[in-house]
Design a protein around this motif. Structure first.
Motif, PDB file in Angstrom:
ATOM      1  N   ASP A  87       0.834  -1.203   0.000  1.00 27.65           N
ATOM      2  CA  ASP A  87       0.000   0.000   0.000  1.00 27.65           C
ATOM      3  C   ASP A  87       0.865   1.248   0.000  1.00 27.65           C
ATOM      4  O   ASP A  87       0.713   2.142  -0.812  1.00 27.65           O
ATOM      5  CB  ASP A  87      -0.862   0.031   1.276  1.00 27.65           C
ATOM      6  CG  ASP A  87      -2.068  -0.894   1.173  1.00 27.65           C
ATOM      7  OD1 ASP A  87      -2.160  -1.604   0.158  1.00 27.65           O
ATOM      8  OD2 ASP A  87      -2.890  -0.882   2.097  1.00 27.65           O
ATOM      9  N   GLU A  88       1.765   1.322   0.980  1.00 27.44           N
ATOM     10  CA  GLU A  88       2.565   2.527   1.174  1.00 27.44           C
ATOM     11  C   GLU A  88       4.023   2.152   1.314  1.00 27.44           C
ATOM     12  O   GLU A  88       4.358   1.070   1.788  1.00 27.44           O
ATOM     13  CB  GLU A  88       2.080   3.254   2.438  1.00 27.44           C
ATOM     14  CG  GLU A  88       0.696   3.854   2.250  1.00 27.44           C
ATOM     15  CD  GLU A  88       0.095   4.334   3.548  1.00 27.44           C
ATOM     16  OE1 GLU A  88       0.363   3.696   4.590  1.00 27.44           O
ATOM     17  OE2 GLU A  88      -0.622   5.342   3.524  1.00 27.44           O
TER      18      GLU A  88
ATOM     19  N   LYS B 181       2.277  11.102  -0.781  1.00 30.80           N
ATOM     20  CA  LYS B 181       1.061  10.424  -0.311  1.00 30.80           C
ATOM     21  C   LYS B 181       1.200   8.906  -0.339  1.00 30.80           C
ATOM     22  O   LYS B 181       0.399   8.194   0.272  1.00 30.80           O
ATOM     23  CB  LYS B 181      -0.154  10.861  -1.131  1.00 30.80           C
ATOM     24  CG  LYS B 181      -0.090  10.561  -2.622  1.00 30.80           C
ATOM     25  CD  LYS B 181      -1.431  10.908  -3.276  1.00 30.80           C
ATOM     26  CE  LYS B 181      -1.459  10.668  -4.765  1.00 30.80           C
ATOM     27  NZ  LYS B 181      -0.717  11.674  -5.548  1.00 30.80           N
ATOM     28  N   PHE B 182       2.204   8.395  -1.047  1.00 31.31           N
ATOM     29  CA  PHE B 182       2.400   6.938  -1.089  1.00 31.31           C
ATOM     30  C   PHE B 182       3.383   6.451  -0.015  1.00 31.31           C
ATOM     31  O   PHE B 182       3.741   5.276   0.027  1.00 31.31           O
ATOM     32  CB  PHE B 182       2.924   6.502  -2.460  1.00 31.31           C
ATOM     33  CG  PHE B 182       1.983   6.825  -3.597  1.00 31.31           C
ATOM     34  CD1 PHE B 182       0.744   6.189  -3.682  1.00 31.31           C
ATOM     35  CD2 PHE B 182       2.320   7.766  -4.565  1.00 31.31           C
ATOM     36  CE1 PHE B 182      -0.120   6.482  -4.722  1.00 31.31           C
ATOM     37  CE2 PHE B 182       1.452   8.059  -5.602  1.00 31.31           C
ATOM     38  CZ  PHE B 182       0.220   7.424  -5.678  1.00 31.31           C
TER      39      PHE B 182
ATOM     40  N   LYS C 113       4.696   5.840   3.951  1.00 32.69           N
ATOM     41  CA  LYS C 113       4.225   5.648   5.332  1.00 32.69           C
ATOM     42  C   LYS C 113       4.584   6.870   6.172  1.00 32.69           C
ATOM     43  O   LYS C 113       5.577   7.535   5.901  1.00 32.69           O
ATOM     44  CB  LYS C 113       4.904   4.414   5.944  1.00 32.69           C
ATOM     45  CG  LYS C 113       4.280   3.118   5.496  1.00 32.69           C
ATOM     46  CD  LYS C 113       4.939   1.939   6.195  1.00 32.69           C
ATOM     47  CE  LYS C 113       4.380   0.641   5.619  1.00 32.69           C
ATOM     48  NZ  LYS C 113       5.282  -0.492   5.856  1.00 32.69           N
TER      49      LYS C 113
END
Lengths: 340, 620
Positions: B79-80, B97-98, B100
């Protein structure tokens, strides 16, 4: 192509289906001639594939005792390209009308010609949409009244030969439905040409465009209004072969031998094999008014054919790389690691 | 070597490389992934690139990214990211935004000049502060200057030098993750085999990047990533498009039918054409045609002529091929159509992923035109499903559409190269001497699966005509008879339905006795699987779920509907507004189908699925 002359007769290529074109349609004559041309060529029916699109003429494969595909509107050239590229050993004929081949299928037509794939394209040109009952086509003359042009068309037609040469065509011939011998002669020549052969057959539609070619097919005047071109022969025409074509500046002129000082020596000799298509274009554009309509083989030059080039390339890289299987290729060309 | 530094051992770690689309981030990311796979990590990658080949340099629209997840039990690209490499301020801004919230950022500080900041639409001269990033998480490295110093004696001009910047970043990341620099250099050497000077320059820069990390930033934790014990064999790294192409070649080898591809360039499917064009060295005939329609039509011609025929495309191209596919339905010819789905409608989002062509694949043709539809669930599964598409097409004499998507097509993972015996023989239903002697007709059904037999040109005594017009059930000649038409429609429907006898059952993973089943199809598998694992491990019994991921969509596996019916709650997660859920609804009348949908051109995040499932469970 194997030439097993006399091994087959026209009936070997004919099947038992009832032919369902209108009585008097020019397609009947073309179909019969095609059976004869195939017998003369001697390619086995099982090695022959006839591919068509949609339209009256595209029903033709159903009347052949060969392999055949009656496909979708405009796509015959693309489908035939797939047949021939995958199987260069087969002899592939494509049947298209002027609407199928030059309107909806115009893109596939020019690209097949450009690739010079070894198809024999028979373009049945009746200058009308028949199966949809009488709309103008891309070869209909300007001003013609049809159901979809009740006040006359407001656009100019394609001249198929011009399109063919614009796409760098290597073979173009023309005939008309009632000229049976000429039609057979050009079909045989088309099949023997390696590369895309375009044969335009002017064909009368009794129902929706009757008499479109009456000017040329008129029994009395046919020989004065058309010229049958043969490679290596003088360009002579007329009932008594007393008229000829001569060079006139950048164009052509029709003259009468013995008049205005012209003799047989002034008459041009047809060279269908000339690399340049300049004069072929001039000949193909003659429309029967000032200059006679040209029939016969107008252009026939040698060039590499697509399916042969593809096959040769495949064969050569297969031999060069020498992979024995997919796995062998992956092992030899990618970065791998072993997990034990 | 690393004993003085802080070494962190982790199960898996996500790294995102980002920069200008000309910065070479895809290459750096790919090399890093391959080296990691060679170290025994599982990997899953996701390239995220703009539609423009070269958007204006330094702008937000020109940013290209490459994300890789590596380690143990990896099912998605993550996800991140734990680490973000940003080669310029625009990349930093669009990719933050990607990352953590506690992730590390590595930046080229030489790109923080006024002009660069302006292009990336910053309003102050301190991008780190402006974006509210904790400075302790950032490694600011003057990469441009260091690369220039490293290559000062190389004789390269400035432009050529700066092209090596991506390798500096790669060197730095290799230090951070303890990757053997020798393996990186070996891969680079292979890539630049014909350009030794370029190789030398890049190698120098990689070492400089590694040294830079080692010497100056020892306060940053370096990572040791857990390796995986996997099935023994020889492995390579493969992306979905290449795997698709190879699966087709495997099917060609197993069926004895030579492979023909008729195609036309279209993002994101073009790499299938590229790979099969290269594979002329295995006898493949890959033809780039004049348009999408010619792509499918040439394949239909090749199919009639006896080849394993394929056309590859993406959504807009599938729309153009509809009429041709209808002809293959009617002529009952084997044909494989690959649709690498992208964002739509129309030109849409050409480089982004979506699952929005399902309805088009199932129903996008005129008339009653049933077709087999399959979907691949991961980059490596593209190999299996391309093989399956070809097997079903040939043995059942029908067109098959295989749906993949931009995410799995471009994403890659480590893949065990199959052995000869791993895949079954494919048996083409060629017309037999016996059939020919017994009033054979081209459209006569042969056997239980309702397939007609395949009579290939060159076969004596089997000359026949196919086409788009309806044919008589008995005689195979053209027929306009109404009752016959109804019979033929039913026959073609039944033929496709009977493929269900020839495909594996649907697998139910996770908690098989839970109240809830999470359902997906195609390329969302990794995300759904990870979400299922997280839900089942979160300690709350109410959150327990089973998972069913569909590969065979039409027909569905025979056990699919009975299995789904067992569950109290059915939740379908997909990257569209509910196409598969609607399709399932037809097979489950009266049952409520809950939905989780996303349609932003990006894959799911595991978190979104977990939250979506919990929300549905709490509501019902």
């Amino acid at each position: 192509m194997e030439n097993n002359q006399n091994q087959y007769t026209p009936s070997d290529y004919k099947n038992k289906q009832n032919v369902r074109w209108c009585p008097g349609c020019g397609d009947h004559a073309i179909l019969n001639v095609l059976h004869k041309a195939m017998a003369e060529l001697g390619v086995a029916p099982e090695d022959t594939v006839v591919v068509s699109g949609i339209g009256c003429s595209s029903r033709l494969p159903y009347y052949m005792n060969t392999y055949g595909m009656h496909t979708i509107h405009g796509r015959a050239a693309a489908i035939a390209t797939g047949v021939k590229t995958s199987r260069p050993d087969l002899t592939v004929w494509q049947i298209s009308g002027d609407g199928d081949g030059l309107a909806i299928g115009g893109n596939h037509f020019i690209h097949a010609v450009r690739r010079n794939i070894n198809l024999n394209i028979l373009l049945f040109n009746n200058k009308i949409y028949g199966l949809t009952k009488g709309q103008y086509s891309p070869t209909t003359d300007r001003g013609t009244v049809t159901k979809s042009s009740p006040y006359g068309t407001t656009e100019d037609p394609f001249i198929p030969a011009e399109l063919c040469f614009g796409a760098r065509g290597t073979f173009f011939a023309r005939s008309f439905d009632v000229a049976l011998d000429t039609t057979k002669e050009v079909m045989v020549a088309a099949a023997r040409h390696r590369g895309t052969s375009v044969v335009e057959v002017l064909q009368n539609c009794m129902i929706f465009n009757n008499g479109a070619f009456a000017w040329f097919t008129d029994r009395e005047e046919r020989l004065n209004r058309t010229i049958h071109l043969r490679h290596g022969e003088k360009m002579l025409f007329g009932k008594d072969l007393d008229r000829g074509l001569v060079q006139d500046g950048f164009g052509l002129k029709a003259v009468k031998l013995g008049e205005d000082g012209y003799t047989i020596d002034d008459v041009l000799v047809h060279d269908a094999h000339a690399e340049s298509n300049f004069l072929h274009q001039q000949l193909a554009m003659m429309d029967g008014s000032d200059l006679p309509l040209a029939i016969g083989v107008i252009r026939d030059v040698e060039a590499p054919s697509y399916e042969t080039e593809v096959q040769n390339q495949v064969d050569s890289v297969v031999a060069k790389k020498g992979f024995t299987s997919l796995r062998d290729m992956i092992l030899k060309t990618t970065e791998t690691w072993e997990v034990k | 070597m690393l004993k003085n530094t802080n070494v962190k051992s982790v199960e898996h770690v996500v790294i995102r490389f980002s920069g200008d689309s000309g910065d070479g981030m895809q290459l750096a990311g790919n090399i890093f992934s391959n080296v990691s796979a060679g170290e025994g990590n599982q990997i899953s990658t996701f390239p995220d690139y703009p539609a423009e080949i070269r958007a204006p340099q330094g702008t937000l629209s020109g940013v290209s990214g490459f994300q890789v997840n590596l380690g143990h039990a990896v099912h998605t690209p993550g996800d991140e990211a734990d680490v973000l490499v940003a080669m310029n301020p625009a990349a930093l801004k669009t990719n933050l935004k990607f990352l953590k919230s506690n992730g590390i950022i590595i930046c080229d500080s030489d790109t923080f000049r006024t002009a660069d900041l302006k292009k990336a639409e910053y309003t102050t001269d301190d991008p780190i502060k402006e974006l509210g990033i904790d400075k302790r998480r950032v490694m600011l490295v003057p990469m441009t200057e260091l690369v220039k110093q490293t290559l000062a004696d190389s004789g390269l001009d400035q432009k050529a030098m700066l092209k090596c910047k991506n390798m500096f970043a790669l060197g730095l990341i290799c230090w951070l993750f303890d990757r053997p620099i020798e393996s990186v250099l070996a891969k680079l050497k292979a890539k630049f085999a014909k350009k030794p000077a370029i190789y030398e320059a890049n190698a120098k820069v990689i070492r400089a990047g590694w040294d830079c990390g080692h010497n100056t930033h020892s306060y940053m934790p370096t990572y040791r990533v857990e390796t995986e014990s996997v099935e023994p064999g020889i492995y390579t790294d493969v992306n979905g498009n290449t795997a698709t192409a190879w699966g087709l070649i495997m099917a060609s080898e197993k069926s004895g039918r030579p492979l023909f591809l008729g195609s036309y360039p279209i993002t994101p499917a073009t790499d299938i054409l590229h790979e099969l064009a290269k594979r002329k060295d295995l006898g493949v005939k890959a033809c780039q045609m004049e348009d999408e329609i010619a792509g499918v039509c040439s394949a239909i011609g090749a199919s009639y002529a006896g080849h394993l025929a394929v056309t590859s495309t993406s959504g807009p191209g599938l729309a153009l091929k509809s009429e041709g596919i209808g002809l293959a339905v009617m002529a009952e010819l084997p044909l494989v159509v690959i649709d690498v789905q992208r964002g739509g409608p129309s030109t849409g989002l050409p480089t982004k992923t979506e699952q929005t062509d399902l309805m088009q694949a199932l129903y996008g043709r005129n008339g009653e035109s049933p077709i087999c539809v399959l979907a691949a669930v991961s980059p490596t599964d593209c190999f299996n499903m391309a093989f399956e598409a070809a097997r079903i097409a040939i043995e059942h004499m029908t067109p098959v559409i295989l749906l993949t998507d931009a995410f799995i097509a471009n994403g890659s993972s480590a893949w065990r190269i199959p052995e000869e015996q791993d895949y079954p023989a494919i048996k083409p239903p060629f017309v037999t001497e016996e059939q020919l002697a017994n009033e054979w007709r081209p459209y006569k059904r042969q056997g239980e699966n309702f397939a007609r037999s395949w009579a290939i040109p060159g076969t004596k005594g089997a000359m026949h005509r196919v086409g788009g017009l309806e044919k008589d059930f008995e005689t195979s000649v053209i027929s306009n008879d109404g009752a016959n038409h109804a019979l033929m429609i039913e026959t073609r429907r039944e033929k496709v339905a009977r493929i269900a006898n020839d495909i594996p059952d649907l697998t139910i993973a996770g908690e098989k006795d839970a109240d809830t089943i999470l359902v997906g199809w195609g390329g969302t598998y990794g995300h759904l699987y990870t979400a299922m694992e997280e839900l089942n491990a979160d300690g709350n019994d109410a959150h327990k779920v089973a998972l069913a991921q569909f590969r065979y969509i039409n027909p569905m596996p025979k056990n699919a509907i009975p299995e789904l019916k067992r569950f109290k709650r059915i939740i379908v997660a997909e990257l569209n507004t509910g196409q598969f859920a609607d399709y399932l609804q037809m097979h489950l009348p009266g049952r409520e189908i809950l939905r989780i949908n996303k349609i932003e051109g990006q894959p799911f995040m595991v978190r979104e699925i977990v939250e979506g499932v919990i929300k549905h469970i709490e509501e019902k």
